[in-house]
Structures are given as C-alpha cells and as structure tokens.
Design an enzyme around this catalytic site. Structure first.
Site, PDB file in Angstrom:
ATOM      1  N   ARG A   1       0.888  -1.188   0.000  1.00 39.85           N
ATOM      2  CA  ARG A   1       0.000   0.000   0.000  1.00 39.85           C
ATOM      3  C   ARG A   1       0.908   1.214   0.000  1.00 39.85           C
ATOM      4  O   ARG A   1       1.698   1.412   0.926  1.00 39.85           O
ATOM      5  CB  ARG A   1      -0.907   0.009   1.226  1.00 39.85           C
ATOM      6  CG  ARG A   1      -1.522   1.375   1.467  1.00 39.85           C
ATOM      7  CD  ARG A   1      -2.639   1.374   2.459  1.00 39.85           C
ATOM      8  NE  ARG A   1      -3.804   0.705   1.918  1.00 39.85           N
ATOM      9  CZ  ARG A   1      -5.023   0.807   2.450  1.00 39.85           C
ATOM     10  NH1 ARG A   1      -5.235   1.532   3.527  1.00 39.85           N
ATOM     11  NH2 ARG A   1      -6.040   0.177   1.909  1.00 39.85           N
TER      12      ARG A   1
ATOM     13  N   HIS B   1      -7.431   0.774  -6.304  1.00 36.37           N
ATOM     14  CA  HIS B   1      -7.640  -0.053  -5.098  1.00 36.37           C
ATOM     15  C   HIS B   1      -8.376  -1.341  -5.528  1.00 36.37           C
ATOM     16  O   HIS B   1      -9.541  -1.550  -5.209  1.00 36.37           O
ATOM     17  CB  HIS B   1      -8.469   0.731  -4.080  1.00 36.37           C
ATOM     18  CG  HIS B   1      -8.415   0.177  -2.685  1.00 36.37           C
ATOM     19  ND1 HIS B   1      -7.680  -0.938  -2.336  1.00 36.37           N
ATOM     20  CD2 HIS B   1      -9.041   0.589  -1.545  1.00 36.37           C
ATOM     21  CE1 HIS B   1      -7.845  -1.173  -1.043  1.00 36.37           C
ATOM     22  NE2 HIS B   1      -8.663  -0.268  -0.547  1.00 36.37           N
TER      23      HIS B   1
ATOM     24  N   GLN C   1     -10.202  -3.904  -2.994  1.00 33.82           N
ATOM     25  CA  GLN C   1     -11.481  -3.414  -2.486  1.00 33.82           C
ATOM     26  C   GLN C   1     -12.584  -3.637  -3.524  1.00 33.82           C
ATOM     27  O   GLN C   1     -13.671  -4.104  -3.197  1.00 33.82           O
ATOM     28  CB  GLN C   1     -11.371  -1.918  -2.154  1.00 33.82           C
ATOM     29  CG  GLN C   1     -12.666  -1.333  -1.616  1.00 33.82           C
ATOM     30  CD  GLN C   1     -13.038  -1.889  -0.255  1.00 33.82           C
ATOM     31  OE1 GLN C   1     -12.253  -1.846   0.669  1.00 33.82           O
ATOM     32  NE2 GLN C   1     -14.246  -2.436  -0.137  1.00 33.82           N
TER      33      GLN C   1
ATOM     34  N   ASP D   1     -17.138   7.138  -1.277  1.00 36.16           N
ATOM     35  CA  ASP D   1     -15.852   6.997  -0.587  1.00 36.16           C
ATOM     36  C   ASP D   1     -15.554   8.340   0.055  1.00 36.16           C
ATOM     37  O   ASP D   1     -16.210   9.355  -0.239  1.00 36.16           O
ATOM     38  CB  ASP D   1     -14.768   6.615  -1.627  1.00 36.16           C
ATOM     39  CG  ASP D   1     -13.390   6.372  -1.013  1.00 36.16           C
ATOM     40  OD1 ASP D   1     -13.296   6.226   0.226  1.00 36.16           O
ATOM     41  OD2 ASP D   1     -12.406   6.343  -1.784  1.00 36.16           O
TER      42      ASP D   1
ATOM     43  N   CYS E   1     -16.239   1.788   0.932  1.00 35.95           N
ATOM     44  CA  CYS E   1     -15.049   0.972   1.213  1.00 35.95           C
ATOM     45  C   CYS E   1     -14.585   1.116   2.657  1.00 35.95           C
ATOM     46  O   CYS E   1     -13.862   0.261   3.150  1.00 35.95           O
ATOM     47  CB  CYS E   1     -13.935   1.318   0.243  1.00 35.95           C
ATOM     48  SG  CYS E   1     -13.425   3.045   0.311  1.00 35.95           S
TER      49      CYS E   1
ATOM     50  N   ARG F   1     -13.489  -8.404   2.164  1.00 38.75           N
ATOM     51  CA  ARG F   1     -12.071  -8.195   1.843  1.00 38.75           C
ATOM     52  C   ARG F   1     -11.291  -9.466   2.161  1.00 38.75           C
ATOM     53  O   ARG F   1     -10.426  -9.885   1.392  1.00 38.75           O
ATOM     54  CB  ARG F   1     -11.506  -7.023   2.668  1.00 38.75           C
ATOM     55  CG  ARG F   1     -12.034  -5.651   2.301  1.00 38.75           C
ATOM     56  CD  ARG F   1     -11.565  -5.213   0.928  1.00 38.75           C
ATOM     57  NE  ARG F   1     -10.123  -5.156   0.819  1.00 38.75           N
ATOM     58  CZ  ARG F   1      -9.360  -4.129   1.217  1.00 38.75           C
ATOM     59  NH1 ARG F   1      -9.925  -3.055   1.730  1.00 38.75           N
ATOM     60  NH2 ARG F   1      -8.046  -4.148   1.057  1.00 38.75           N
TER      61      ARG F   1
END
Ligand code: CP
Ligand code: NVA
Length: 331
Positions: A119, A146, A149, A241, A281, A309
C-alpha cells in the site's frame, strides 16, 4: 505465469493466470469470475470450519506507506487462515523509508518471501516491485487504484443480488482510486456504472475509456456526469468513498466545499432501485460523504463488504501464491 491451485495435484490441467494483481486491466472476465467463485467457496468453507491450508509454509510481505485497518488485518488473517504467515513492514521501519530503492527492496524481499502486498502513494512503485521482484505483487491501494477493495465490492453485490450481469452501480463523490478500480472492474463483469463527480475532481479519462471499451463487450453502460441524482436514478448499488483520501489532508476544506452536493443521504437513496444497497469501502466520515441514517440503515452492507475483503483476498492469495502442489481448494 502464476498457477491456480488444483484439487488433484498433477492430474488437472494447470491454468495460467496473471502473475500479479496490480490492476484488473490485466485480468480477463473469466479469471475474475474464477476468483469470485473461489472467494465464495473459501467463505463457505470457513463458515463450516473446514481447514484450507492452501499456502502452508508460505510468507507474504506487506509493505505499508499509508495507514490501514481493513487491508492490514484482512491480509494478515487471510494468510494465517491459508496456513501461511504475513509480515507487516511499515515503510518507516524498513530501509525503503530511508532511501533504499524499490528495485533493490523488490529483489531482496523476493529472496525471502513468496508474495508482496504493498500500500503506497505512487502507482509506479507497485509496477517497479513487480518488474524487479520475482514473486507475485498485490496492490493494496495506490493513489491510482484499489483493486482488492473493488473485488470485495463485487463479491458483496453478488451476494446481495445473486448476479452481477445487468446490475447498475452509481458512484458519487471523488474521482479517486476507488472510482478508477470500479471503472476497471464493473463494466468488465457486466455491471453498468454511473460516476458523478464535480468537474474538478473527475476520474482520469483513461479509466473511463477502458470502462467504455469493456462495456461494449458485456452489454454494460458507462455514464460520467456531474449530476449525482442522475447517476443514482435506478441504481442497484449506491457507492461512495471519503472526499479526502490519504495524502490529501491539506485540501480538506476545499474538498468538503466541492463535494457537499454529492453526499449520499436518504433522499438520494430513495431515487435508487427497489432493493438497492449502499456500499462504502470505509473508513466512512458520517455527515460528509454519507449521512448516519444511510450508513446505519437497512440498505447498508458496509460491514459485509469489509468482511468480504478477507474472502476475496484469500482467493487472490491462493491463486497467485498457490502452486499445483499446494493441495488446491478443499471447499
Ligand atoms: N477500505 C480499506 O482499504 O480500508 P483500510 O484503509 O482500513 O485498509
Ligand atoms: N480513497 C481512499 C480509500 C481508503 C480505503 C484513500 O485513498 O484514502
């Protein structure tokens, strides 16, 4: 090429899959379907208490240059449930944070571990890890994408609606990494997508182009608009988000002003299709991108989404890091 696990080692044809999960542009619809199918089986197997040590003895290095709750914990727990282990490596604590190059880090870690999840800020760093390393690389979020996700999001949609083909997802807010990954994944998997952002915060047009190309082959549609009500009309999934992604903290005030008309509230949810679900998310900022009543309301699936996830990433890990000899899928 990487290899899918096989339930009969040495007996079934071994299917090549992409080496890494950096972007879903590298994966076909059939490959992603297989990931989702495996995620569903792993989730069901876990619920039934069936062991599934597909990565016994394997180690995943997890490099974090940004904060995380879900990604860190779900990858670490996922590796443990698969019989392997994960190493948390804060970029502040390894030499990467003191100027060692990504290329050198990739080559060194590849001598110790069987996969690397990262990340970070710069998407190019993930590409360099894959280029210089010799083990699978998984993108755990960059400023651009991402993908893990988005895979969990589609697993959640599949569970709630029983299908992906023909569903309509509306994304409201910032044209950010999350929006890009949804543009990459939804049309490819047969979902139509409508993205509503302020013009100054629109998605990178390259991702819209990819989405439009994919939509042509699956019968999905792509709408890019500045009108959040238009985007949400008739949607099966309403998604938002944070308005302030990691690294954008200095822009907070300007962003709140620009994005306020894009908030998901009850009136907006009422414009969606009957049975529509709300996804985010997480982490969520109540009263900003979503109101408390929507986040905590009956349409919200955000905690199923967070749980997914784990299952989606276990499918990714087993697919990329498993081998024909690893014992395959037991569930
Ligand atoms: N959604 C997500 O990636 O959460 P974390 O930042 O907590 O990992
Ligand atoms: N867009 C957000 C997602 C957090 C999971 C960020 O990059 O901070």
């Amino acid at each position: 090429m990487g290899w899918r696990g096989s339930s009969r080692p040495g007996k079934e044809p071994v299917m090549p899959v992409p080496d890494h999960l950096i972007s879903f542009q590298d994966w076909t619809r059939a490959e992603i379907d297989t990931l989702l199918d495996l995620a569903i089986r792993l989730k069901a197997g876990r619920r039934r208490g069936l062991p599934h040590p597909l990565l016994e003895g394997k180690t995943l290095a997890m490099i974090f240059s940004k904060s995380s709750t879900r990604t860190r914990v779900s990858f670490e727990v996922g590796m443990s449930q698969l019989g392997g282990r994960a190493l948390f490596l804060s970029s502040q604590d390894i030499q990467l944070g003191r100027g060692e190059t990504v290329a050198d880090t990739a080559r060194v870690l590849s001598r110790y571990v069987d996969g690397i999840m990262i990340r970070t800020y710069r998407h190019a760093d993930v590409l360099d890890l894959a280029r210089y390393g010799s083990v699978p690389v998984i993108n755990g979020l960059t400023d651009l994408l991402h993908p893990c996700q988005a895979l969990a999001d589609l697993l959640t949609a599949l569970e709630s609606h029983g299908r992906l083909q023909g569903l309509r997802l509306a994304y409201l807010g910032d044209g950010n990494n999350m929006a890009h990954s949804l543009l990459e994944l939804c049309p490819k998997m047969g979902l139509s997508i409508a993205v509503a952002t302020p013009s100054a915060y629109a998605c990178d047009p390259a991702f819209v182009e990819v989405a439009r190309r994919d939509a042509e082959s699956t019968g999905a549609s792509v709408l890019v608009t500045e009108d959040p009500d238009l985007a949400v009309a008739g949607a099966d999934i309403v998604y938002t988000d944070t308005w302030v992604s990691m690294g954008q903290e200095a822009e907070k005030e300007a962003r709140i002003a620009a994005f306020s008309p894009f908030r998901v509230d009850a009136a907006r949810m009422a414009r969606a299709a009957e049975g529509a679900i709300f996804l985010h998310c997480l982490p969520a900022y109540r009263g900003f991108e979503v109101t408390e009543d929507v986040l905590e309301g009956p349409a919200s699936r955000v905690f199923d989404q967070a749980e997914n996830r784990l299952h989606a990433q276990k499918a990714v890990l087993a697919t990329l890091m498993g081998s024909p000899r690893s014992g395959g899928v037991l569930v």
